[in-house]
Design an enzyme around this catalytic site. Structure first.
Site, PDB file in Angstrom:
ATOM      1  N   ASP A 284      -3.972   4.810 -22.893  1.00 37.55           N
ATOM      2  CA  ASP A 284      -3.283   6.087 -22.705  1.00 37.55           C
ATOM      3  C   ASP A 284      -2.710   6.630 -24.020  1.00 37.55           C
ATOM      4  OD1 ASP A 284      -1.980   8.007 -20.823  1.00 37.55           O
ATOM      5  OD2 ASP A 284      -0.160   7.144 -21.672  1.00 37.55           O
ATOM      6  N   GLU A 326      -7.941   7.892 -24.307  1.00 38.58           N
ATOM      7  CA  GLU A 326      -7.404   9.136 -23.761  1.00 38.58           C
ATOM      8  C   GLU A 326      -6.734   9.858 -24.923  1.00 38.58           C
ATOM      9  OE1 GLU A 326      -4.465  11.906 -21.771  1.00 38.58           O
ATOM     10  OE2 GLU A 326      -3.835  10.062 -22.738  1.00 38.58           O
TER      11      GLU A 326
HETATM   12  C1  GLC Z   1      -1.164  10.489 -20.730  1.00 31.58           C
HETATM   13  C2  GLC Z   1      -1.206  10.661 -19.237  1.00 31.58           C
HETATM   14  C3  GLC Z   1      -0.148  11.629 -18.824  1.00 31.58           C
HETATM   15  C4  GLC Z   1       1.185  11.145 -19.301  1.00 31.58           C
HETATM   16  C5  GLC Z   1       1.168  10.873 -20.792  1.00 31.58           C
HETATM   17  C6  GLC Z   1       2.352  10.083 -21.195  1.00 31.58           C
HETATM   18  O1  GLC Z   1      -1.540  11.622 -21.389  1.00 31.58           O
HETATM   19  O2  GLC Z   1      -2.477  11.071 -18.836  1.00 31.58           O
HETATM   20  O3  GLC Z   1      -0.156  11.803 -17.434  1.00 31.58           O
HETATM   21  O4  GLC Z   1       2.167  12.095 -19.030  1.00 31.58           O
HETATM   22  O5  GLC Z   1       0.075  10.087 -21.165  1.00 31.58           O
HETATM   23  O6  GLC Z   1       2.202   8.745 -20.808  1.00 31.58           O
HETATM   24  C1  GLC Z   2      -0.518  16.212 -24.086  1.00 27.57           C
HETATM   25  C2  GLC Z   2      -1.095  14.956 -24.571  1.00 27.57           C
HETATM   26  C3  GLC Z   2      -1.939  14.310 -23.531  1.00 27.57           C
HETATM   27  C4  GLC Z   2      -1.222  14.266 -22.217  1.00 27.57           C
HETATM   28  C5  GLC Z   2      -0.652  15.568 -21.826  1.00 27.57           C
HETATM   29  C6  GLC Z   2       0.205  15.408 -20.609  1.00 27.57           C
HETATM   30  O1  GLC Z   2      -1.528  17.147 -23.961  1.00 27.57           O
HETATM   31  O2  GLC Z   2      -1.870  15.167 -25.726  1.00 27.57           O
HETATM   32  O3  GLC Z   2      -2.244  13.030 -23.951  1.00 27.57           O
HETATM   33  O4  GLC Z   2      -2.116  13.909 -21.220  1.00 27.57           O
HETATM   34  O5  GLC Z   2       0.120  16.048 -22.856  1.00 27.57           O
HETATM   35  O6  GLC Z   2       0.562  16.664 -20.118  1.00 27.57           O
END
Ligand code: GLC
Ligand code: GLC
Length: 651
Positions: A284, A326
């Protein structure tokens, strides 16, 4: 690679290993450690070599890998060996994924086992179960604020349930994907609690400061992820009387990877979940792993080194396990998460294709493929043994993070175009059938993102409400079109829970105080299985949609040109409503499939002669693999109905 310094260090480490480790049969482990040690040592040295305790940390790292290997079951080790032999196994077209919250798909983990026949019914053989770990009830960020990396959230079940899920999936030949939340912990994690109580060791796990001096320096160049609800990147902790870095929510403390102990702890977590039977780990928020004053603290070179090191270490103990990056960042940056300066992937084998996702939504709003064409054309080439995760919707918001140059090349002004997309999907634009919501408007830059389920953004919710059959059919066709692209693009398609059933926005989150501040909950539905039965009843929307997607999934698996070996060619066409690309069988290039997608509501034509003039020649006889019929043609012009998609094979 043989190199003296690292080799003598390796010998010293092996002599120093704990006796209980040395007594084990470590043949495979030693071979792999020998092969990767130079890389591991070099990376660990680059990151932590200046520290006095470097050697003892290095010993601890090797012990962690050895312990991870020892705890791996014979069955999983068998899987490792099989995958080492067939190392391109995941590039095959046979994989089709789905992401879901266990509590949205079923009641909990055992309920998910009971419902797993649904995956086979639809053709899903890779399932990403969204975060399952212990987290605070109210400050959970949908499970991404973890308070214990080895314990399952009570609401979902326990570790035994999780092992049963893994066993059930293995039996059904479904790959299990789990999250590793690397970047931060919940403020309720034991490490954070100990830090808050004043323990220095654990304060060093985070970015903790006595006053605003350093935080203010960081803030000068750090953007905000949740500007509406969580402005700023630091939070005052009254217990500690210190500032702590919290890039996401104020209750998510960023882990400090400048400390090797943090790295080793998180490697241990990775190996723990690998050993519970996860086939793929979704790492993540990887773009955020390294923080440096004066930068945006995203996509830093050291973040890549950390990922390479994690990969090298995981390959020693659990080589069959893949990583998904991600990283929802610009296309030129995303591509680096496969590994920089390399030929074969050496960080994460799989990455979210957020670019394609956002481009597809642009196609929906504009009814043309101008930007989509530019964006796909300029998508950087991938490394070998790397693949995309192609998706239309996920549990997060949609950001329109295209490259500004691509927007200009498509003939738009970047700022105005993004504002148009926000208006379109939030339903403010006249005639827009979309029912989305603005997410995290930044009042200074006017930037924002969009929330909403696939069905609601594609116009199904408003059409159903109006009881308007043609509009319902049109929305279903749009959904089919979008999945038709992700299923044929190259990479692993990832559906989202509810996509194949036309599940619309869920507004109930507004009544739950733990969720009401975060509109992403609007598209994290709970499946109504009684309603889902309609997929079996002819004449219903659910029946049409479910069958259409199931059929495309089944066909995809049979078409070897859809495997992902950098075997796609995007072709420019004269009709701006159409996206056209060719997929080749990488072993028999003459075997090809033409994918043509019409983003307009009206009938459109593709002129084959015009393409022929550009050097791509086709026979004139085709069959559409999806419908099994020859497409309507007028002379050398192929006709597509509004929102139609063809997968054409030459006959
Ligand atoms: C990732 C997840 C998102 C979360 C963020 C912080 O982007 O997909 O749902 O808010 O990480 O952990
Ligand atoms: C931002 C981050 C992504 C996360 C998202 C959550 O775009 O780059 O990792 O999923 O915020 O809203």
């Amino acid at each position: 690679m043989y190199e003296q310094v690292s080799h003598s260090l390796l010998n010293a480490i092996l002599d120093d290993l704990k006796p209980e480790i040395r007594r084990q049969d470590l043949r495979h482990f030693y071979t792999r450690l020998g092969a990767n040690f130079y890389a591991i040592y070099s990376l660990f040295f680059t990151l932590y070599g200046q520290r006095q305790d470097f050697k003892s940390q290095m010993l601890r790292l090797v012990e962690t890998m050895a312990e991870g290997y020892i705890k791996r079951s014979a069955e999983l080790e068998g899987v490792d060996i099989e995958r080492e032999r067939d190392h391109n196994w995941f590039l095959s077209q046979k994989w089709v994924g789905m992401a879901l919250y266990a509590t949205g798909f079923a009641e909990n983990l055992s309920g998910l086992i009971d419902k797993s026949a649904y995956f086979q019914e639809l053709g899903i053989n890779l399932v990403h179960i969204m975060p399952i770990l212990k987290c605070p009830a109210d400050k959970s960020d949908g499970g991404y604020a973890v308070s214990d990396f080895r314990q399952i959230d009570d609401r979902l079940g326990n570790l035994d349930d999780m092992r049963r899920v893994a066993a059930e999936f293995r039996k059904r030949e479904i790959l299990l994907v789990l999250d590793i939340v690397l970047n931060h912990t919940s403020e309720e994690h034991e490490w954070a609690r100990k830090a808050a109580c004043g323990e220095r060791k654990y304060q060093d796990y985070y970015y903790v400061y006595d006053n605003r001096d350093i935080p203010d320096m960081f803030e000068q160049s750090m953007p905000e992820v949740f500007p509406e609800t969580d402005p700023g990147n630091f939070t005052w902790n009254a217990d500690m009387q210190k500032w702590v870095m919290t890039v996401f929510h104020d209750y998510q403390w960023d882990l400090n990877y400048a400390n090797p102990e943090v790295f080793i702890e998180m490697l241990d977590v990775i190996l723990f979940w690998a050993n519970q039977g996860a086939d793929v780990l979704r790492l993540d928020a990887v773009a955020f792993l390294w923080k440096k004053i004066g930068t945006a603290c995203q996509n830093e070179r050291n973040a890549h080194l950390l990922l390479q090191l994690l990969k090298d270490c995981c390959q020693v103990s659990a080589p069959g396990v893949l990583f998904i990056a991600e990283a929802i960042v610009a296309p030129v940056e995303v591509i680096k998460y496969f590994g920089e300066d390399a030929i074969v992937a050496k960080e994460c084998e799989i990455a979210y294709n957020a670019t394609l996702m956002a481009l597809l939504w642009d196609g929906v709003a504009t009814r043309n493929a101008r930007l989509l064409y530019q964006g796909v054309k300029n998508l950087p080439a991938k490394l070998e043994r790397a693949t995309w995760l192609n998706y239309v919707r996920c549990h997060d918001d949609i950001g329109f993070g295209f490259d500004d140059n691509d927007i200009r090349a498509a003939g738009y002004d970047p700022f105005a175009h993004r504002q148009f997309l926000l208006d379109y999907f939030s339903g403010q634009f006249a005639d827009s059938p979309a029912r989305g919501m603005i997410f995290m408007r930044n009042e200074i830059t006017r930037d924002a993102r969009i929330c909403g389920s696939l069905a609601s953004l594609a116009g199904l919710e408003s059409a159903l409400e109006a009881g308007d059959a043609p509009r319902i059919a049109e929305a279903v066709a749009r959904i089919r079109l979008l999945h038709g692209v992700t299923l044929s693009f190259g990479g692993i398609p990832l559906l989202y829970n509810g996509d194949a059933l036309g599940v619309v926005n869920d507004y109930s989150y507004r009544n739950d105080p733990a969720k009401s501040g975060d509109s992403r909950w609007i598209h994290r539905p709970r499946i109504n299985w009684e309603r889902a039965e309609l997929r079996k009843k002819q004449g219903t929307m659910e029946f049409t949609l479910f069958r259409a997607i199931r059929k495309m999934i089944a066909i995809r698996k049979e078409v070897s040109a859809f495997a992902d070996f950098n075997n796609r060619e995007i072709v420019e066409v004269d009709n701006e409503h159409l996206l056209f690309f060719i997929r080749y069988n990488h072993q028999r290039p003459s075997e090809r499939v033409l994918v043509i997608a019409n983003f307009d509501a009206g009938r459109q034509y593709l002129d084959l002669d015009a393409i022929g003039n550009r050097g791509v020649n086709f026979h004139s006889r085709f069959i559409d693999l999806i419908s099994g019929v020859t497409p309507a043609q007028s002379g050398r012009r192929i006709m597509l109905e509004g929102y139609g998609i063809y997968w054409l094979s030459e006959i």
